[in-house]
Design a protein around this motif. Structure first.
Motif, PDB file in Angstrom:
ATOM      1  N   PRO A  39       0.949  -0.976   0.255  1.00  0.00           N
ATOM      2  CA  PRO A  39       0.133   0.272  -0.130  1.00  0.00           C
ATOM      3  C   PRO A  39       0.997   1.265   0.242  1.00  0.00           C
ATOM      4  CG  PRO A  39       0.020  -1.349   2.580  1.00  0.00           C
ATOM      5  CD  PRO A  39       0.519  -1.889   1.375  1.00  0.00           C
ATOM      6  N   SER A  40       1.707   1.018   0.349  1.00  0.00           N
ATOM      7  CA  SER A  40       2.582   2.289   0.688  1.00  0.00           C
ATOM      8  C   SER A  40       3.532   2.431  -0.963  1.00  0.00           C
ATOM      9  CB  SER A  40       3.222   2.536   2.143  1.00  0.00           C
ATOM     10  OG  SER A  40       4.605   3.117   2.213  1.00  0.00           O
ATOM     11  N   LYS A  41       3.570   3.776  -0.985  1.00  0.00           N
ATOM     12  CA  LYS A  41       4.561   4.059  -2.397  1.00  0.00           C
ATOM     13  C   LYS A  41       6.138   3.894  -1.887  1.00  0.00           C
ATOM     14  CE  LYS A  41       5.814   5.609  -6.888  1.00  0.00           C
ATOM     15  NZ  LYS A  41       7.216   5.897  -6.226  1.00  0.00           N
ATOM     16  N   ALA A  42       6.366   4.398  -0.863  1.00  0.00           N
ATOM     17  CA  ALA A  42       7.597   4.877  -0.268  1.00  0.00           C
ATOM     18  C   ALA A  42       8.010   3.542   0.289  1.00  0.00           C
ATOM     19  CB  ALA A  42       7.804   5.494   0.890  1.00  0.00           C
ATOM     20  N   VAL A  43       7.572   2.234   0.103  1.00  0.00           N
ATOM     21  CA  VAL A  43       7.954   0.939   1.103  1.00  0.00           C
ATOM     22  C   VAL A  43       7.823  -0.022  -0.431  1.00  0.00           C
ATOM     23  CG1 VAL A  43       7.641  -1.538   1.672  1.00  0.00           C
ATOM     24  CG2 VAL A  43       7.382   0.974   3.010  1.00  0.00           C
ATOM     25  N   GLN A  44       7.012   0.595  -1.181  1.00  0.00           N
ATOM     26  CA  GLN A  44       7.592   0.058  -2.785  1.00  0.00           C
ATOM     27  C   GLN A  44       8.790  -0.081  -3.371  1.00  0.00           C
ATOM     28  OE1 GLN A  44       4.334   0.079  -5.744  1.00  0.00           O
ATOM     29  NE2 GLN A  44       2.424   0.065  -4.399  1.00  0.00           N
ATOM     30  N   ASP A  45       8.697   1.660  -3.202  1.00  0.00           N
ATOM     31  CA  ASP A  45      10.196   2.033  -3.278  1.00  0.00           C
ATOM     32  C   ASP A  45      11.970   1.226  -3.013  1.00  0.00           C
ATOM     33  OD1 ASP A  45       8.611   4.216  -5.713  1.00  0.00           O
ATOM     34  OD2 ASP A  45       9.106   5.220  -4.371  1.00  0.00           O
ATOM     35  N   VAL A  46      11.983   1.517  -1.085  1.00  0.00           N
ATOM     36  CA  VAL A  46      12.799   0.655  -0.748  1.00  0.00           C
ATOM     37  C   VAL A  46      12.759  -0.694  -1.422  1.00  0.00           C
ATOM     38  CG1 VAL A  46      13.113  -0.277   1.209  1.00  0.00           C
ATOM     39  CG2 VAL A  46      12.396   2.094   1.315  1.00  0.00           C
ATOM     40  N   LEU A  47      11.929  -1.437  -1.800  1.00  0.00           N
ATOM     41  CA  LEU A  47      12.426  -3.137  -2.540  1.00  0.00           C
ATOM     42  C   LEU A  47      12.591  -2.886  -3.611  1.00  0.00           C
ATOM     43  CD1 LEU A  47       9.194  -3.579  -0.902  1.00  0.00           C
ATOM     44  CD2 LEU A  47      11.079  -4.851  -0.159  1.00  0.00           C
ATOM     45  N   LYS A  48      11.916  -1.737  -4.355  1.00  0.00           N
ATOM     46  CA  LYS A  48      12.570  -2.240  -5.965  1.00  0.00           C
ATOM     47  C   LYS A  48      14.042  -1.231  -6.106  1.00  0.00           C
ATOM     48  CE  LYS A  48       8.062  -1.044  -7.942  1.00  0.00           C
ATOM     49  NZ  LYS A  48       7.177  -0.839  -9.115  1.00  0.00           N
ATOM     50  N   SER A  49      14.458  -0.326  -5.145  1.00  0.00           N
ATOM     51  CA  SER A  49      15.269  -0.166  -5.449  1.00  0.00           C
ATOM     52  C   SER A  49      17.049  -1.240  -4.839  1.00  0.00           C
ATOM     53  CB  SER A  49      16.211   1.033  -4.200  1.00  0.00           C
ATOM     54  OG  SER A  49      16.296  -0.175  -2.846  1.00  0.00           O
ATOM     55  N   PHE A  50      16.423  -2.352  -3.596  1.00  0.00           N
ATOM     56  CA  PHE A  50      16.364  -2.990  -3.574  1.00  0.00           C
ATOM     57  C   PHE A  50      16.720  -4.358  -4.671  1.00  0.00           C
ATOM     58  CE2 PHE A  50      16.841  -2.688   0.921  1.00  0.00           C
ATOM     59  CZ  PHE A  50      17.827  -3.514   1.256  1.00  0.00           C
ATOM     60  N   LEU A  51      15.939  -4.599  -5.581  1.00  0.00           N
ATOM     61  CA  LEU A  51      15.732  -5.400  -6.648  1.00  0.00           C
ATOM     62  C   LEU A  51      15.894  -5.194  -7.924  1.00  0.00           C
ATOM     63  CD1 LEU A  51      14.348  -8.250  -7.214  1.00  0.00           C
ATOM     64  CD2 LEU A  51      12.601  -6.903  -8.168  1.00  0.00           C
ATOM     65  N   HIS A  52      16.275  -3.867  -7.761  1.00  0.00           N
ATOM     66  CA  HIS A  52      17.587  -3.020  -9.586  1.00  0.00           C
ATOM     67  C   HIS A  52      18.675  -3.412  -8.960  1.00  0.00           C
ATOM     68  CE1 HIS A  52      18.352  -0.791 -12.469  1.00  0.00           C
ATOM     69  NE2 HIS A  52      18.993  -0.046 -11.216  1.00  0.00           N
ATOM     70  N   LYS A  53      19.731  -3.204  -7.640  1.00  0.00           N
ATOM     71  CA  LYS A  53      20.623  -3.856  -7.244  1.00  0.00           C
ATOM     72  C   LYS A  53      20.836  -5.050  -7.318  1.00  0.00           C
ATOM     73  CE  LYS A  53      20.970  -0.284  -3.789  1.00  0.00           C
ATOM     74  NZ  LYS A  53      21.245  -0.152  -2.427  1.00  0.00           N
ATOM     75  N   ILE A  54      20.270  -6.114  -6.589  1.00  0.00           N
ATOM     76  CA  ILE A  54      20.686  -7.381  -7.679  1.00  0.00           C
ATOM     77  C   ILE A  54      20.719  -7.923  -8.975  1.00  0.00           C
ATOM     78  CG2 ILE A  54      20.657  -9.616  -6.575  1.00  0.00           C
ATOM     79  CD1 ILE A  54      18.368  -8.813  -4.692  1.00  0.00           C
ATOM     80  N   TYR A  55      19.270  -6.863  -9.632  1.00  0.00           N
ATOM     81  CA  TYR A  55      19.181  -7.288 -11.110  1.00  0.00           C
ATOM     82  C   TYR A  55      20.129  -6.775 -12.038  1.00  0.00           C
ATOM     83  CZ  TYR A  55      16.059  -9.214 -15.141  1.00  0.00           C
ATOM     84  OH  TYR A  55      15.867  -9.436 -16.143  1.00  0.00           O
ATOM     85  N   LYS A  56      20.809  -5.853 -11.694  1.00  0.00           N
ATOM     86  CA  LYS A  56      21.792  -5.297 -12.746  1.00  0.00           C
ATOM     87  C   LYS A  56      23.305  -5.613 -12.098  1.00  0.00           C
ATOM     88  CE  LYS A  56      23.669  -1.457 -10.309  1.00  0.00           C
ATOM     89  NZ  LYS A  56      23.746   0.040  -9.696  1.00  0.00           N
ATOM     90  N   ARG A  57      23.221  -7.079 -11.100  1.00  0.00           N
ATOM     91  CA  ARG A  57      24.263  -7.334 -10.700  1.00  0.00           C
ATOM     92  C   ARG A  57      25.092  -8.376 -11.841  1.00  0.00           C
ATOM     93  NH1 ARG A  57      26.111 -10.752  -6.393  1.00  0.00           N
ATOM     94  NH2 ARG A  57      24.496 -12.389  -6.562  1.00  0.00           N
ATOM     95  N   GLN A  58      24.332  -8.506 -12.786  1.00  0.00           N
ATOM     96  CA  GLN A  58      25.061  -9.733 -13.878  1.00  0.00           C
ATOM     97  C   GLN A  58      24.602  -9.466 -15.943  1.00  0.00           C
ATOM     98  OE1 GLN A  58      21.716 -12.781 -12.807  1.00  0.00           O
ATOM     99  NE2 GLN A  58      21.843 -13.096 -15.113  1.00  0.00           N
ATOM    100  N   LYS A  59      23.987  -8.152 -15.552  1.00  0.00           N
ATOM    101  CA  LYS A  59      23.604  -7.199 -16.688  1.00  0.00           C
ATOM    102  C   LYS A  59      25.019  -6.829 -17.351  1.00  0.00           C
ATOM    103  CE  LYS A  59      19.589  -9.394 -16.022  1.00  0.00           C
ATOM    104  NZ  LYS A  59      19.752 -11.224 -16.824  1.00  0.00           N
TER     105      LYS A  59
END
Length: 345
Positions: free
Chosen positions: A325-345
């Motif tokens: 429900p929280s946009k700020a929490v979404q942003d935190v989680l997406k920033s984590f996911l982005h860091k993981i995903y770009k490790r091999q890209k």
């Protein structure tokens, strides 16, 4: 980019302030020799590595504050909590290296292998662990979330130590038994040994600093643990198939008889002769044996299996994040996911 560098520079500066406080802790009457020992031990073990876990606290806090100016005091407190996580990591690694009889860590000798250190490193690990409540007491005792912070660090330490125990008894030296390497066992080891302290802990610290009650964020915890599992699967894949130039290390999971995602997937797909080949070659520090295991992974198309796992995990994580429900929490989680995903890209 400038602000990211500034945060890292500020973060490093705060390490020196925290270290100076610990070297002047009134609870212990330091001798010159003991103060020099702790000073050297801290510099050797704490501020190395990428500092991702520690920096994630302040990054997450800023995202949670969404548009509100973060004060200098809040930056200091966020960095102090980040360093508590780095201290926790140092404590785990010092003892982990002794248990695994490792030789190097972060490009230097493991602390216990440094001349004149040896098994004094066990006590140093205990001291590192005990520095965390000293830092928390010094800077957070008056905060309404102080007790919650203590509880959080205690709980995550227990989970991580339990994950380490599971890993050690599953991969027991001298009792090589690949039948123990199943997906449920793998998931449990990863969840407890890595995901809680690497992914959940930084965000939980930021949430507490923001005045939130962690009981209201069970979904967020579950998403972060799933993300930690995804991170470790990716790490295991890169250990075998990644470019050492890019990932910064030469993978040794096969030689080390690790309960890796790849070997678990191979065992699920292998026929009897392939299982025999695995049991004869897995866990041997012989380049021919390693090559046979890697060839088997290719035959079983584990690169394709990983690609499929990755896309499904990513989709599932994104939909779980967007349901928050929280946009700020979404942003935190997406920033984590982005860091993981770009490790091999």
């Amino acid at each position: 980019m400038g602000s990211a560098i500034d945060v890292k520079a500020t973060f490093r500066d705060i390490y020196h302030r925290l270290k100076a406080e610990l070297l002047d802790d009134p609870a212990f009457d330091f001798t010159d020799e003991s103060r020099q020992w702790i000073d050297r031990m801290l510099d050797y073990n704490v501020p190395g590595g990428k500092l991702n876990r520690g920096l994630s606290v302040i990054d997450s806090y800023k995202l949670l504050k969404a548009g509100v100016e973060v004060t200098e005091d809040e930056i200091f407190l966020g960095c102090a909590l980040g360093w508590c996580i780095e201290w926790l990591q140092a404590y785990f690694l010092v003892l982990d290296d002794i248990m695994d009889n490792s030789h190097t860590r972060r490009g230097q000798l493991c602390w216990f292998r440094v001349p004149k250190v040896g098994l004094i490193a066990v006590n140093d690990g205990i001291i590192l662990r005990n520095h965390i409540p000293r830092i928390l007491k010094q800077h957070f005792k008056g905060k309404p979330y102080y007790v919650d912070l203590l509880d959080l660090f205690n709980e995550v330490e227990f989970q991580t130590a339990s994950g380490q125990m599971l890993d050690l008894i599953t991969t027991h030296e001298g009792e090589k038994d690949l039948s123990k390497y199943t997906l449920p066992v793998y998931r449990r080891i990863v969840q407890y040994k890595t995901a809680y302290y690497s992914f959940y802990l930084p965000v939980a610290c930021a949430l507490l600093m923001s005045g939130e009650n962690l009981d209201n964020f069970v979904d967020v915890k579950n998403i972060l643990v799933d993300m930690g599992t995804y991170f470790q699967v990716q790490d295991d894949f890169l250990d075998c198939f990644g470019d050492p130039e890019f990932i910064g290390k030469i993978g040794t999971d096969i030689e080390d008889y690790k309960c890796s995602w790849l070997v678990v997937q191979a065992l699920e797909r292998a026929d009897e002769s392939q299982k025999k080949l695995l049991s004869e070659n897995y866990g041997k520090a012989d380049s021919k044996c390693v090559a046979k295991v890697k060839a088997l992974y290719k035959d079983l198309n584990l690169e394709g299996v990983f690609a499929d796992y990755e896309s499904k995990s990513y989709e599932k994580l994104i939909s779980s994040i967007e349901a928050q429900p929280s946009k700020a929490v979404q942003d935190v989680l997406k920033s984590f996911l982005h860091k993981i995903y770009k490790r091999q890209k």
